[in-house]
Write an enzyme that holds these catalytic residues in place. Structure first.
Site, mmCIF file in Angstrom:
data_model
loop_
_atom_site.group_PDB
_atom_site.id
_atom_site.type_symbol
_atom_site.label_atom_id
_atom_site.label_comp_id
_atom_site.label_asym_id
_atom_site.label_seq_id
_atom_site.Cartn_x
_atom_site.Cartn_y
_atom_site.Cartn_z
ATOM 1 N N SER A 237 59.556 35.045 -47.723
ATOM 2 C CA SER A 237 60.575 35.943 -47.179
ATOM 3 C C SER A 237 60.328 36.432 -45.746
ATOM 4 O O SER A 237 61.166 37.109 -45.173
ATOM 5 C CB SER A 237 60.763 37.156 -48.100
ATOM 6 O OG SER A 237 59.581 37.926 -48.166
ATOM 7 N N LYS A 282 61.982 46.888 -49.794
ATOM 8 C CA LYS A 282 61.624 46.607 -48.400
ATOM 9 C C LYS A 282 62.318 47.568 -47.434
ATOM 10 O O LYS A 282 61.750 47.915 -46.394
ATOM 11 C CB LYS A 282 61.946 45.146 -48.070
ATOM 12 C CG LYS A 282 61.068 44.177 -48.853
ATOM 13 C CD LYS A 282 61.371 42.726 -48.552
ATOM 14 C CE LYS A 282 60.435 41.822 -49.350
ATOM 15 N NZ LYS A 282 60.636 40.395 -49.044
#
Length: 347
Positions: A237, A282
Site C-alpha cells: 500500500s 491510516k
C-alpha cells in the site's frame, strides 16, 4: 489463628487477582486487533545519489498496527469499534504462519517499491528500465494441483512455455484455458529453474486458475542510483507515496509547499492507484502525525460490486467519513492515478 486465616485469604485473593490480570493482558486469542499505526516521513527511507530531499514538509507513508488479540484489547476494541477492528486469523494471515506471512508482506513491499521507482523515474524523464521476471507465489490454495510442487517465494516465469510482461498477461492467458486442463509451469525455487505439471482448478464460477495468490516480481535498473529501505513496514500500500517521494527528490521540485502530506494506495505499471485495506486507521495515524492532506485511492465500484454490497464504500468515501469524525481539518483528496496526485500538488 485468625491472623493466619486472614493472611491466607488475602494471599489467595491477591493470587487470583494477579492471575486474572495476567490472563487479561497476555492470554493470546484466535482473533487479531487492527489499530491505527504510524505515519512516517519517507525521506528517511529513500536515498538517491546526489539528490537529497531539501524541501520543507514531508511525504508520509501510513500503516496499520496488527496485533494478536488479548482479552483486555478485545474488550477495548468492542468499546470503540470505529477505532479498532477485530479480524479473524484467516482474514489477516490467510492461514499462513508468522514467518511466511512476514515473508509475503516483504514481497509485496519490494514489488511496490520497484513499481514506484519505475513510475517516478519515468515521470521525471530519468533513465529507467524494467525487467519482468515473473510472478511471486504468495499463497497456494488447499485444492491447487500445484500445492506440493510450489512454495511461497517461488517465481513463476512461464506457463506452457509462454512468458508475459505482467501478472495480468499470465492471468489472461490462463483464463482462456479450461478447468481440469493440464498445464506446465516453469518457475525458480531458491535460484534454481524447475518445472511442474498439474491440472487447472475452478477458482470462481468456472474460471480456470493455478490456485495461487501472486504479485509481480520485477527488477528495476536506473542510471541514477537509488536505495529504498522500508524498515519494518510491509505490504503493497505504500506504492503511491513512495512514487511521490522519489519523484520529488529526483526533480528537486517543491511540490509539497512545506506541508505534511500523507496517503496510501498501490501503484500499478500503468500508473493507476489501487485500493487497500485499513484506510480508516491510516487517516487517524496521519492526523496524529500532523498531516493536513491525505491522498486516498478512488475506484468506482462496478454494478457487480454494488449488487452484492449495496452499502459499499470506496477507499475515498471511507477515508472522508473517518476524517470527518477523527480529523476534521484534513483535506482528503481522491486519486485514480499517480498523475492525479501530481497534478493536485503542482496546482
Amino acid at each position: 489463628m485468625k491472623n493466619n486465616k486472614h493472611f491466607i485469604n488475602r494471599t489467595i485473593l491477591v493470587s487470583v487477582f494477579l492471575l486474572v490480570l495476567v490472563i487479561a493482558l497476555f492470554w493470546p486469542m484466535s482473533k487479531y486487533i487492527e489499530a491505527p499505526g504510524s505515519a512516517d516521513d519517507l525521506s528517511s527511507f529513500v536515498k538517491i545519489s546526489k539528490h537529497p530531499d531539501k524541501n520543507k514538509g514531508s511525504f508520509m507513508i501510513t500503516s496499520v498496527r496488527i496485533s494478536k488479540a488479548r482479552p483486555i484489547t478485545m474488550a477495548l476494541a468492542k468499546l470503540k469499534p470505529d477505532y479498532y477492528s477485530i479480524e479473524s486469523e484467516e482474514a489477516v494471515t490467510g492461514g499462513q504462519t508468522g514467518k511466511t506471512y512476514e515473508k509475503v508482506q516483504n514481497f509485496y513491499m519490494q514489488s511496490a517499491i520497484n513499481q514506484a521507482i519505475a513510475t517516478a523515474y519515468k515521470a521525471a524523464n530519468k533513465q529507467v528500465s524494467r525487467k519482468y521476471l515473473g510472478i511471486y507465489v504468495l499463497n497456494i490454495s488447499k485444492n491447487s494441483n500445484f500445492r506440493s510442487k510450489l512454495s511461497v517465494g517461488d517465481t513463476v516465469t512461464r506457463v506452457n512455455k509462454q512468458h508475459f510482461s505482467s501478472a495480468y498477461g499470465f492471468q489472461k492467458y490462463i483464463r482462456k484455458q479450461k478447468v481440469n486442463q493440464k498445464m506446465t509451469i516453469s518457475f525458480t525455487h531458491n535460484g534454481h529453474s524447475q518445472q511442474a505439471t498439474g491440472k487447472l482448478i475452478d477458482i470462481a464460477k468456472g474460471t480456470p486458475g493455478i490456485g495461487i495468490t501472486l504479485t509481480d516480481n520485477i527488477k528495476v535498473h536506473t542510471k541514477i542510483p537509488i536505495k529504498v529501505n522500508p524498515g519494518d513496514i510491509g505490504g503493497p500500500s505504500g506504492g503511491l507515496m513512495f512514487s511521490l517521494q522519489i519523484y520529488s527528490q529526483l526533480t528537486g521540485k517543491n511540490i509539497r509547499h512545506g506541508q505534511k502530506i500523507a496517503g496510501t494506495g498501490t501503484i500499478n505499471p500503468d500508473g493507476s492507484v489501487g485500493e487497500i485495506g485499513g484506510i480508516d486507521k491510516k487517516i487517524i495515524a496521519a492526523h496524529k502525525a500532523g498531516a493536513k492532506i491525505f491522498f486516498a485511492p478512488y475506484l468506482k465500484p462496478s454494478k457487480e460490486v454494488l449488487k452484492y454490497e449495496p452499502n459499499h464504500l470506496t477507499n475515498y468515501e471511507q477515508a472522508k467519513k473517518t476524517a470527518k469524525k477523527y480529523a476534521p481539518g484534513m483535506k482528503v483528496v481522491p486519486v485514480q492515478t499517480f498523475k492525479d496526485a501530481l497534478d493536485y500538488l503542482e496546482k
